[in-house]
Design a protein around this motif. Sequence first.
Motif, PDB file in Angstrom:
ATOM      1  N   CYS A  80      78.323  33.157  13.284  1.00 23.91           N
ATOM      2  CA  CYS A  80      77.166  33.402  12.390  1.00 23.91           C
ATOM      3  C   CYS A  80      77.392  33.029  11.166  1.00 23.91           C
ATOM      4  O   CYS A  80      78.420  32.830  10.298  1.00 23.91           O
ATOM      5  N   CYS A  99      70.950  33.545  10.163  1.00 24.27           N
ATOM      6  CA  CYS A  99      71.040  32.987  11.655  1.00 24.27           C
ATOM      7  C   CYS A  99      72.472  33.474  12.670  1.00 24.27           C
ATOM      8  O   CYS A  99      73.367  33.933  12.244  1.00 24.27           O
ATOM      9  N   ASP A 128      74.376  33.768  17.350  1.00 28.17           N
ATOM     10  CA  ASP A 128      73.653  32.818  18.399  1.00 28.17           C
ATOM     11  C   ASP A 128      74.058  34.797  19.396  1.00 28.17           C
ATOM     12  O   ASP A 128      74.560  35.622  18.570  1.00 28.17           O
ATOM     13  N   LYS A 182      74.087  25.857  13.030  1.00 33.44           N
ATOM     14  CA  LYS A 182      74.378  26.199  13.994  1.00 33.44           C
ATOM     15  C   LYS A 182      73.947  25.807  15.534  1.00 33.44           C
ATOM     16  O   LYS A 182      74.882  25.523  16.522  1.00 33.44           O
ATOM     17  N   THR A 218      69.454  31.223  19.673  1.00 31.34           N
ATOM     18  CA  THR A 218      69.283  31.055  17.897  1.00 31.34           C
ATOM     19  C   THR A 218      68.832  31.813  17.406  1.00 31.34           C
ATOM     20  O   THR A 218      67.027  32.572  18.021  1.00 31.34           O
TER      21      THR A 218
END
Length: 333
Positions: free
Chosen positions: A58, A76, A78, A260, A273
């Motif tokens: 994160c 952002c 996952d 990311k 994402t």
Amino acid sequence: MCGAEGMYPTPFQYLLPPPFNRPARPLPPPRMPSLPSPARALQQAYNTWCAVPDMTLCIGALAKIPSPLTSCIVLCFDCKVSNDVWGSEGEYKFHVLSDELVALAAGSAGKAKELALMYKGYLRHVSLSLPHAVRQLSKPLNDFKRQKADSYVKSTLAVSYTEFLAKGKQWFGEEEFDQRIAAIEKHQPKVEMILAGFIEGEPVLYRITRDGAGPLELEQVTNFCMIGSGTYVAEPTLHGRCQDFKTALSQTMYNVYEAKKTGEISPYVGQKTIMHILLPPKRGAKQIQGRHLTPAGEKFLQKLYRKYGPRVMKSWPDLPDGVLEPALFKWPV
């Protein structure tokens, strides 16, 4: 031979009442192949790594919208939860805590949900102020840690944490009491969190994490922060891009996306994402505004990543003359 008369129990023998469920002699312990010490150390490190479930990545980053000049926050993350046995990309790690704050969570999904609910209940009755926000936001975390310590002590000693602190030295002596206190301190909840939002119109980022083997603590962040197993891989990317709170939103979105994607090197970071943008509340309101990255927006970032992101070099130029010269070392006699 089988049953109570045999040398070893059958699979059904443990369902029988005593004494028929007792074998004639106990089973020998299983023998594990001996490993050389480096291999054993590597195996232990692997087991320690894989034993922690719900790994993730994160990211939170402060940014600016150039015109009109406005502060914003890029988040952002996952969707993966996994360990060495299973993994899936179905965990939404975004929590709305109040009109002013949201959270991203890493670690145990259950404990993260529990901590988020504690923050949500606390923030219903508390008005945050910027100078005192760290102290105010530390209270739910301290209550959460106290609950976990109490649960741990009750499960191991069958008394409350408060009673243990009051009478522990009488029961165990000072030396064993100190050892048990150290064990409680090491028994930290496996959860990390990013708190983000706007307090009194100002963008704020806070991170809840552990410093090595220390306790969970809340700290304020001035530019960007990360949590989860992909942090060590992804964080250098944002440093390399010189990401700070003055970076334009468009560039910040790419920088965070690149970090990311770099973090996906970790097997515990998912391919999916999700990106949200937090904007300040409208004039006279407290509720923050939000935007999310669309599929078209992600395709645009993917295109930039293919162009500007790290990739394998298919060829490499030969070194020109004069790059290397003999070194004069003082060799030991």
